[in-house]
Every structure is written in C-alpha cells, then in structure tokens.
Write an enzyme that holds these catalytic residues in place. Structure first.
Site, PDB file in Angstrom:
ATOM      1  N   LYS A 125       5.041   0.036   0.839  1.00  0.00           N
ATOM      2  CA  LYS A 125       4.752   1.354   1.426  1.00  0.00           C
ATOM      3  C   LYS A 125       4.499   1.154   2.903  1.00  0.00           C
ATOM      4  O   LYS A 125       4.121   0.058   3.331  1.00  0.00           O
ATOM      5  CB  LYS A 125       3.500   1.952   0.763  1.00  0.00           C
ATOM      6  CG  LYS A 125       3.361   3.447   0.920  1.00  0.00           C
ATOM      7  CD  LYS A 125       4.207   4.232  -0.063  1.00  0.00           C
ATOM      8  CE  LYS A 125       4.233   5.707   0.283  1.00  0.00           C
ATOM      9  NZ  LYS A 125       4.917   6.511  -0.731  1.00  0.00           N
ATOM     10  N   ASP A 165       8.152  10.117   2.778  1.00  0.00           N
ATOM     11  CA  ASP A 165       6.889  10.485   2.135  1.00  0.00           C
ATOM     12  C   ASP A 165       6.341  11.633   2.995  1.00  0.00           C
ATOM     13  O   ASP A 165       7.121  12.277   3.713  1.00  0.00           O
ATOM     14  CB  ASP A 165       5.919   9.288   2.084  1.00  0.00           C
ATOM     15  CG  ASP A 165       4.701   9.531   1.188  1.00  0.00           C
ATOM     16  OD1 ASP A 165       4.821   9.391  -0.038  1.00  0.00           O
ATOM     17  OD2 ASP A 165       3.623   9.898   1.702  1.00  0.00           O
TER      18      ASP A 165
END
Ligand code: NDP
Length: 444
Positions: A125, A165
C-alpha cells in the site's frame, strides 16, 4: 502469555504512535489464535513476527510547484508488506490524513484480502499526505509526476503494482502511468485502474462497489432472502460508494442516504444516482448541492447522523473508523440486518462486537471489498497476455470471485467452530495460504 498476545505486545512497543496499525493487527491476530494453536511450528519460525513486519518501507520526499510558483513538499510512502504469494499489490491514497500508521494498517489488511481473491498477488500500500481537494489540473498532474519520479525505481509489473484508493482515481492513475512510461520507457501493466485506451480493464471502475453488493446478495441468498425491496444506507460518495449504489439499485434495493466528508443527504424516495455522478464524477463538487437539485431530499451537515436512519443494509464506503460503537448500536436498534464494509476498516473493534453480538450479518472489508483488487489482478492478466475481455466476461469473473470468497470465509469460520463469524473466517482463510507459502520459502 499466548504467542499471539506476546507478538501483539511487542508490535505495539516497537511501533508506538501507530494506532490504526495496532487496531488492524489486533483484529487479525486475535482471530488467528486457533490457527496457531493447530500449528506450533509457526511460533518456532517466528511466522507472526515476520507476517506483521513489512518486507520494505519506502519513505520519500515529493516536491512540487503550485500555479502561483510556490514550492510545496509532501511525504510519499510505499509499504511493500508481503510478497509470499505474488508481487506486492495495493492502492495509493492521497489524503492529508495519510501517515505511516494508516499505510501499514492498509498494507497488512491487503495481504489477506489479496490472498482471499485466490489470485497470485502479495500485499502492499502507499500514498501521500497531499490533499487533491481544491487543486488545479496542472497541480494534480505535477504532483503525480513528482511522486512517480521517485516511486518508479521501486515498482514494476512483476515486483509491485499499485492502483487507486482515496484521492487517486482514473485521472491520477493516468498522470502516474504517463510519468512511469516516460522515465522507464516501458508500456507495461505497472499500475492498474488504467484508462481503457491504454491498457485498462472494463469493470475495474465499478469493481469494488459491484463486488461488495454481489457478496451482500450472496449472504442474503444463503438465508433465503435478497436485496430486492431493502432499504440501504451508503456512506461516502466516491468510487466505491457510487458503484455500490448502482448495483444495489439494479438488484431492486432502495438507497436512501449517502455522504461526503462535510455532511449527508437523505432522500426517502431513493437516491438519484445520475445526480450524484454529475456532482461527484463530473463537477467534483460537494454533496450538499444534491438537496438543491432534487425536490424532497434533505442535506444535513456532519456525517455521523447518517447511521441514525433506519435501514436493512448498511454499506460503509468512505474511510476507516467511520462506524463507532454508538453508531453500531443505533443501526442495531433500528433493525439493520446486514453490514457490508466497502471501505477499509470502517468499523471500530467495539462496533464490530456490537454487530456480532446482535446477530447482524457482518461482512468485513478484506472480504467484502476485495472485488477491486481482484479485478486489478484480472487487468494484470489481460496486460500480460495482451488481451481485452468484454464487460460481461470480467463482470462474470468478478461475481464468481466474490461468491467464492464468501463461501471460503464461511467454511473457514465453520472449520474453526466460529460459524457466522466472518471476521475470523476471512482472516483465517486469507492467512492459511500466505502462511503455507511463507513456511515453504524458508526464513526470508
Ligand atoms: P474516493 O476518494 O473515490 O471517495 C472517498 C469518499 O469517502 C468520498 O466521498 C470522501 O468525501 C469520503 N471520505 C473520505 N474521508 C472521509 C472522512 N474522514 N470522513 C467522511 N468521509 C470521508 O475513494 P474510494 O471510494 O476509492 O475509497 C473509499 C474506501 O474504500 C477507502 O477506505 C478505500 O481504502 C476503500 N477501497 C477502495 C478501493 C477502490 O477500488 N477504490 C478498493 C478497496 C477498498 P470527500 O470527497 O469529502 O473527501
């Protein structure tokens, strides 16, 4: 002291000031107690210590110049958490709240989510504390170019494949990809969520929201019920929320409320998604203008009031910890039957406990929102094979994956005597595959 407790205590001591990372690790590791009890070899191999320590954390400076000529510096992050079952895969978040704790919690969750899809992708991430709100097109582009100028040396189609995201949608992915290609001179699937004209996959935009609703429908179907006629609340009004709303409406549900970070709209006649898309996707405006455009709807300042609206199904699709214990109690009091997490970790640990004690069907994020990353992996497969599948084909595969995840976590929960506890089921089913791969690969 149990192995799990001791790993958690050490993790908290070694990583102070990372509350979101502690929260995610606590939720995951406590539900793995019965698994490590069956596998004493895991402790000898320090498997949980290795599982909770990222393989690599990259922190970098992102300098950029605004339209007025002023220089700004943001922080850039990429946490390459676990590559046991495939290349690191996970989104990039651009939001002022981003810090190492948030990226690590997201990365840890991502390992198990990616494993649950059944596809060969590891967990990672990244992101930045950059705030895209109020920035011009030129500023967004220059920021993305600066971010990728550093990130490009750490990623690759077989190494690490980021996606979007919060704050990173199709526009940002385009700028990031353009800069990667310019520096590395490679037109490859190094980012997913790309536009259809340059290697993207159909259904990727819709995938997380659609996938969430496919899982909710499967959970209801297994109980002889369906979404048709149900009243639904969806928090957020971004990518996940919009396409969850679209699919829920297509299956006959009535979505009555949505929000952005300023406040929520309530439309008891059913949300007009065309109006939401115009406000959010085209104008990038605030949700409050919905009430000016749709007669009979209401706008309320502040977000948490949304959870006081009676509903059958609640789909939190905005951000972490948006459903508190108090909000969970309100939802239960008003008769909620299913909660499906579209966002990552939107429910606090106390909130989860309220839902589970009340017998609400609680579908945790790492299972319920895995449709996005699963479709990203389908995009990777199409890129590698120079293929382009139809909308129907990708959508059918997505649905199959979500139904499969539901049954895998259901079966894992049953196998460990925790029937109906999908938090435990998702963690166990996701972990078993990663653990087997890590054990097979030795101490690395
Ligand atoms: P977007 O940026 O498209 O939308 C985010 C939405 O959440 C916006 O409506 C935003 O409002 C709202 N929001 C953000 N922060 C807050 C806050 N602190 N309080 C209230 N509302 C807030 O992001 P996505 O839809 O892509 O992501 C939403 C969630 O889903 C995240 O948790 C993400 O990690 C998760 N997710 C996303 C996937 C994807 O494929 N995109 C895949 C899997 C999970 P505002 O515009 O006012 O900021």
């Amino acid at each position: 002291m149990s192995y799990v407790t001791s790993v958690l205590e050490t993790l908290k001591a070694k990583n102070p000031n990372e509350p979101e990372f502690h929260q995610a690790a606590t939720e995951i590791l406590t539900s793995l107690e019965p698994v490590v009890a069956r596998h004493p070899e895991y402790e000898a191999a320090a498997l949980l210590e290795r599982f909770t320590e990222p393989e690599r954390v990259i922190l970098f400076r992102v300098p950029w110049v605004d339209d007025g000529g002023k220089v700004h510096v943001n922080k850039g992050y990429r946490v390459q958490f676990n590559s046991a079952i495939g290349p690191y895969k996970g989104g990039l978040r651009f939001h002022p709240s981003v810090n190492l704790s948030i990226i690590k919690f997201l990365g840890l969750e991502q390992i198990l989510k990616n494993s649950l899809t059944g596809l060969p992708i590891g967990g990672g991430k990244g992101g930045s504390d950059f705030d895209p709100k109020g920035k011009s097109e030129g500023e967004i582009m220059r920021f993305c170019q600066s971010f990728m100028t550093e990130l490009c040396r750490h990623i690759g189609q077989d190494t690490d494949v980021p996606a979007g995201d919060i704050g990173v949608g199709g526009r940002e992915i385009g700028y990031l990809f353009g800069q990667y290609k310019r520096i590395r001179d490679e037109h490859v699937g190094v980012l997913t969520g790309r536009g259809l004209s340059y290697g993207g996959s159909l259904v990727r935009t819709e995938a997380t929201g659609y996938g969430l609703v496919y899982m909710v429908e499967e959970a209801l179907d297994c109980r002889g019920d369906s979404l048709a006629g149900k009243t639904v609340i969806i928090s957020g009004s971004g990518n996940v929320a919009i396409y969850a709303c679209e699919k829920a409406q297509a299956l006959g549900a009535k979505v009555v409320a949505m929000y952005d970070s300023n406040g929520y709209i309530y439309d008891k006649a059913g949300i007009r998604l065309d109006v939401i898309k115009e406000i959010k996707e085209k104008e990038r405006a605030r949700i409050r203008v919905y009430a000016d455009r749709v007669a009979g709807s209401e706008y309320h300042e502040g977000c948490s009031g949304i959870w006081a609206i009676p509903c059958d199904v609640a789909l939190p699709c905005a951000t972490q910890n948006e459903v508190s214990e108090a909000s969970a109690k309100l939802l239960v009091k008003n008769g909620v039957k299913v909660v499906g997490e579209g966002a990552n970790m939107p429910t606090t640990l106390e909130g989860i406990s309220v839902f589970q004690k009340a017998g609400v069907v609680f579908l945790p994020a790492k299972a319920a929102n895995a449709g996005g990353v699963a479709t990203s992996a389908l995009e990777m497969a199409q890129s590698s094979g120079r293929l382009f599948w139809t909308f129907e084909e990708v959508d059918r595969k997505l649905k199959g994956i979500m139904v499969n995840i539901y049954h895998n976590m259901d079966n894992a929960a049953k196998a460990y005597g925790r029937e109906g506890d999908y938090v435990a089921g998702a963690n166990i089913a996701g972990f078993e595959k990663v653990a087997a791969a890590m054990m097979a690969q030795g101490i690395v």
